[in-house]
Write a protein that holds these residues in place. Structure first.
Motif, PDB file in Angstrom:
ATOM      1  N   ILE A 276       2.591   8.298 -15.263  1.00 57.29           N
ATOM      2  CA  ILE A 276       1.522   7.318 -15.135  1.00 57.29           C
ATOM      3  C   ILE A 276       0.278   7.842 -15.862  1.00 57.29           C
ATOM      4  CG2 ILE A 276      -0.019   6.110 -13.531  1.00 57.29           C
ATOM      5  CD1 ILE A 276       2.804   5.114 -13.381  1.00 57.29           C
ATOM      6  N   PRO A 277      -0.270   7.087 -16.818  1.00 62.50           N
ATOM      7  CA  PRO A 277      -1.449   7.554 -17.568  1.00 62.50           C
ATOM      8  C   PRO A 277      -2.730   7.304 -16.771  1.00 62.50           C
ATOM      9  CG  PRO A 277      -0.816   5.393 -18.332  1.00 62.50           C
ATOM     10  CD  PRO A 277       0.197   5.774 -17.288  1.00 62.50           C
ATOM     11  N   ALA A 278      -3.876   7.584 -17.389  1.00 61.43           N
ATOM     12  CA  ALA A 278      -5.157   7.273 -16.763  1.00 61.43           C
ATOM     13  C   ALA A 278      -5.274   5.758 -16.602  1.00 61.43           C
ATOM     14  CB  ALA A 278      -6.310   7.810 -17.603  1.00 61.43           C
ATOM     15  N   LEU A 279      -5.629   5.321 -15.402  1.00 59.57           N
ATOM     16  CA  LEU A 279      -5.725   3.901 -15.082  1.00 59.57           C
ATOM     17  C   LEU A 279      -7.167   3.513 -14.776  1.00 59.57           C
ATOM     18  CD1 LEU A 279      -2.646   3.560 -12.693  1.00 59.57           C
ATOM     19  CD2 LEU A 279      -2.707   3.121 -15.155  1.00 59.57           C
ATOM     20  N   ALA A 280      -7.446   2.221 -14.819  1.00 52.46           N
ATOM     21  CA  ALA A 280      -8.782   1.711 -14.506  1.00 52.46           C
ATOM     22  C   ALA A 280      -9.103   1.898 -13.018  1.00 52.46           C
ATOM     23  CB  ALA A 280      -8.858   0.228 -14.873  1.00 52.46           C
ATOM     24  N   PHE A 281     -10.402   1.799 -12.716  1.00 51.06           N
ATOM     25  CA  PHE A 281     -10.898   1.906 -11.344  1.00 51.06           C
ATOM     26  C   PHE A 281     -10.402   3.220 -10.717  1.00 51.06           C
ATOM     27  CE2 PHE A 281     -10.381  -2.656 -12.297  1.00 51.06           C
ATOM     28  CZ  PHE A 281     -11.697  -3.077 -12.177  1.00 51.06           C
ATOM     29  N   ASP A 282      -9.981   3.151  -9.453  1.00 51.92           N
ATOM     30  CA  ASP A 282      -9.425   4.321  -8.764  1.00 51.92           C
ATOM     31  C   ASP A 282      -7.912   4.180  -8.612  1.00 51.92           C
ATOM     32  OD1 ASP A 282      -9.495   2.182  -7.046  1.00 51.92           O
ATOM     33  OD2 ASP A 282     -10.278   3.292  -5.330  1.00 51.92           O
ATOM     34  N   HIS A 283      -7.281   3.511  -9.572  1.00 58.97           N
ATOM     35  CA  HIS A 283      -5.870   3.190  -9.414  1.00 58.97           C
ATOM     36  C   HIS A 283      -4.964   4.412  -9.448  1.00 58.97           C
ATOM     37  CE1 HIS A 283      -6.262  -1.377 -10.476  1.00 58.97           C
ATOM     38  NE2 HIS A 283      -7.026  -1.004  -9.463  1.00 58.97           N
ATOM     39  N   ASN A 284      -5.367   5.493 -10.131  1.00 61.91           N
ATOM     40  CA  ASN A 284      -4.558   6.719 -10.069  1.00 61.91           C
ATOM     41  C   ASN A 284      -4.553   7.297  -8.662  1.00 61.91           C
ATOM     42  OD1 ASN A 284      -5.586   6.804 -13.195  1.00 61.91           O
ATOM     43  ND2 ASN A 284      -3.535   7.706 -12.961  1.00 61.91           N
ATOM     44  N   ARG A 285      -5.698   7.241  -8.002  1.00 62.92           N
ATOM     45  CA  ARG A 285      -5.753   7.711  -6.615  1.00 62.92           C
ATOM     46  C   ARG A 285      -4.875   6.840  -5.720  1.00 62.92           C
ATOM     47  NH1 ARG A 285     -10.580   6.787  -2.375  1.00 62.92           N
ATOM     48  NH2 ARG A 285      -9.686   7.941  -0.631  1.00 62.92           N
ATOM     49  N   ILE A 286      -4.884   5.529  -5.963  1.00 62.02           N
ATOM     50  CA  ILE A 286      -4.046   4.631  -5.176  1.00 62.02           C
ATOM     51  C   ILE A 286      -2.567   4.968  -5.378  1.00 62.02           C
ATOM     52  CG2 ILE A 286      -3.300   2.225  -4.924  1.00 62.02           C
ATOM     53  CD1 ILE A 286      -6.161   1.366  -5.513  1.00 62.02           C
ATOM     54  N   VAL A 287      -2.166   5.206  -6.629  1.00 62.82           N
ATOM     55  CA  VAL A 287      -0.768   5.546  -6.919  1.00 62.82           C
ATOM     56  C   VAL A 287      -0.384   6.855  -6.243  1.00 62.82           C
ATOM     57  CG1 VAL A 287       0.847   6.226  -8.744  1.00 62.82           C
ATOM     58  CG2 VAL A 287      -0.659   4.256  -9.073  1.00 62.82           C
ATOM     59  N   ASP A 288      -1.230   7.867  -6.341  1.00 59.88           N
ATOM     60  CA  ASP A 288      -0.922   9.164  -5.732  1.00 59.88           C
ATOM     61  C   ASP A 288      -0.799   9.048  -4.215  1.00 59.88           C
ATOM     62  OD1 ASP A 288      -0.980  10.336  -8.219  1.00 59.88           O
ATOM     63  OD2 ASP A 288      -3.008  11.129  -8.023  1.00 59.88           O
ATOM     64  N   THR A 289      -1.707   8.312  -3.602  1.00 64.03           N
ATOM     65  CA  THR A 289      -1.649   8.115  -2.153  1.00 64.03           C
ATOM     66  C   THR A 289      -0.393   7.347  -1.771  1.00 64.03           C
ATOM     67  OG1 THR A 289      -4.064   8.119  -1.997  1.00 64.03           O
ATOM     68  CG2 THR A 289      -2.852   7.138  -0.158  1.00 64.03           C
ATOM     69  N   ALA A 290      -0.096   6.312  -2.541  1.00 68.21           N
ATOM     70  CA  ALA A 290       1.065   5.476  -2.249  1.00 68.21           C
ATOM     71  C   ALA A 290       2.359   6.269  -2.312  1.00 68.21           C
ATOM     72  CB  ALA A 290       1.123   4.306  -3.225  1.00 68.21           C
ATOM     73  N   ARG A 291       2.468   7.175  -3.285  1.00 65.92           N
ATOM     74  CA  ARG A 291       3.712   7.931  -3.414  1.00 65.92           C
ATOM     75  C   ARG A 291       3.991   8.747  -2.159  1.00 65.92           C
ATOM     76  NH1 ARG A 291       5.353  12.167  -8.299  1.00 65.92           N
ATOM     77  NH2 ARG A 291       7.614  12.160  -7.885  1.00 65.92           N
ATOM     78  N   GLY A 292       2.968   9.346  -1.593  1.00 70.62           N
ATOM     79  CA  GLY A 292       3.148  10.093  -0.353  1.00 70.62           C
ATOM     80  C   GLY A 292       3.579   9.202   0.791  1.00 70.62           C
ATOM     81  N   ILE A 293       3.010   7.996   0.865  1.00 69.49           N
ATOM     82  CA  ILE A 293       3.392   7.055   1.917  1.00 69.49           C
ATOM     83  C   ILE A 293       4.827   6.578   1.709  1.00 69.49           C
ATOM     84  CG2 ILE A 293       2.876   4.825   2.978  1.00 69.49           C
ATOM     85  CD1 ILE A 293      -0.059   5.276   2.190  1.00 69.49           C
TER      86      ILE A 293
END
Length: 209
Positions: free
Chosen positions: A116-133
C-alpha cells in the motif's frame, strides 16, 4: 457558533478471489480536492438519514467501480476522530470493511497490505489499524471470514489468508485446530493439488446456509 464535524465513511475493501495469491485492498485516485489525484480508500460523506452499510456500499461502488452485486458483505471497524485529519475542517471518519467478489468491471487498484503506497488523509493509519482488527476477526467473525475465504477452500488458502492478515505464516497444526473448532465448517476428506509438487491440500467446506 462552533463548527459541527462532518461524518465520512471510509472503506477497507478486501478481495481474495479464486485466482488471487493473497488478500488485496482496493484504492483509487481522488477526483476532487483536497488531494485530487492522490490514491485513497473509497470514501463518501454520510447523507442525512443514511445507514452506515448503505454509505459503505455507495463508496465502494462509486469510488472503486465495483458492481453492487459483487459487494458480498459489509461491517463496521473503528472511528477516527483526529480534528485535523481533513484540511476542509473537522471530519469524523467511520471506517468500514467490505468483502468483494470476483468481478470484471473495475476502476481501482488492488494491492496487498505490504504494498500500500502513501494515501490521502490518514488513510494509511486506517489501513494499518484495520489490518490488526482483521487479524482478530479472522476465524472468529464468520460474517467476515466466510465470504472472504469462500464456501469451500483448500487448507493452503486458509494459510495464505491468515498470513495476509496477521503478517506471519501460521503454524499449520494450530490453524487446523482452529478450523476444526469452527461451527459449520468440516474437513471434507477430499484433497486438491494446488502446487506442482508436494502433497495435495485438504479441502474444508462450510455447511449450506
Amino acid at each position: 457558533m462552533e463548527q459541527q464535524s462532518a461524518v465520512s465513511i471510509d472503506v477497507i475493501a478486501l478481495r481474495y478471489g479464486r485466482d488471487d495469491a493473497t488478500v488485496t485492498v482496493g484504492i483509487a485516485p481522488r477526483e476532487w480536492e483536497p488531494f485530487a489525484g492522490a490514491l485513497a480508500l473509497p470514501g463518501v460523506l454520510l447523507h442525512r438519514g443514511e445507514r452506515l452499510e448503505a454509505a459503505a456500499r455507495r463508496a465502494v461502488h462509486t469510488k472503486l467501480g465495483v458492481p453492487e452485486q459483487a459487494i458480498l458483505a459489509v461491517g463496521q471497524l473503528a472511528t477516527f476522530d483526529e480534528p485535523n485529519r481533513d484540511p476542509r475542517g473537522p471530519t469524523l471518519s467511520i471506517a468500514m470493511w467490505s468483502v468483494i467478489a470476483d468481478h470484471d468491471s473495475d476502476t481501482s487498484e488492488w494491492l496487498p497490505f505490504e504494498r500500500i503506497p502513501a494515501l490521502a488523509f490518514d488513510h494509511n493509519r486506517i489501513v494499518d489499524t484495520a489490518r490488526g482488527i482483521f487479524a482478530e476477526m479472522l476465524w472468529k467473525h464468520l460474517e467476515f471470514t466466510r465470504p472472504l475465504v469462500g464456501e469451500q477452500f483448500p487448507a493452503t488458502r486458509a494459510v495464505e489468508l491468515t498470513a495476509a492478515l496477521e503478517g506471519t505464516r501460521p503454524d499449520p497444526g494450530n490453524l487446523n485446530r482452529t478450523l476444526a473448532a469452527l461451527p459449520g465448517l468440516t474437513r471434507t476428506g477430499e484433497r486438491v493439488r494446488v502446487k506442482a509438487t508436494g502433497r495435495p491440500a485438504a479441502v474444508w467446506a462450510f455447511a449450506a446456509r
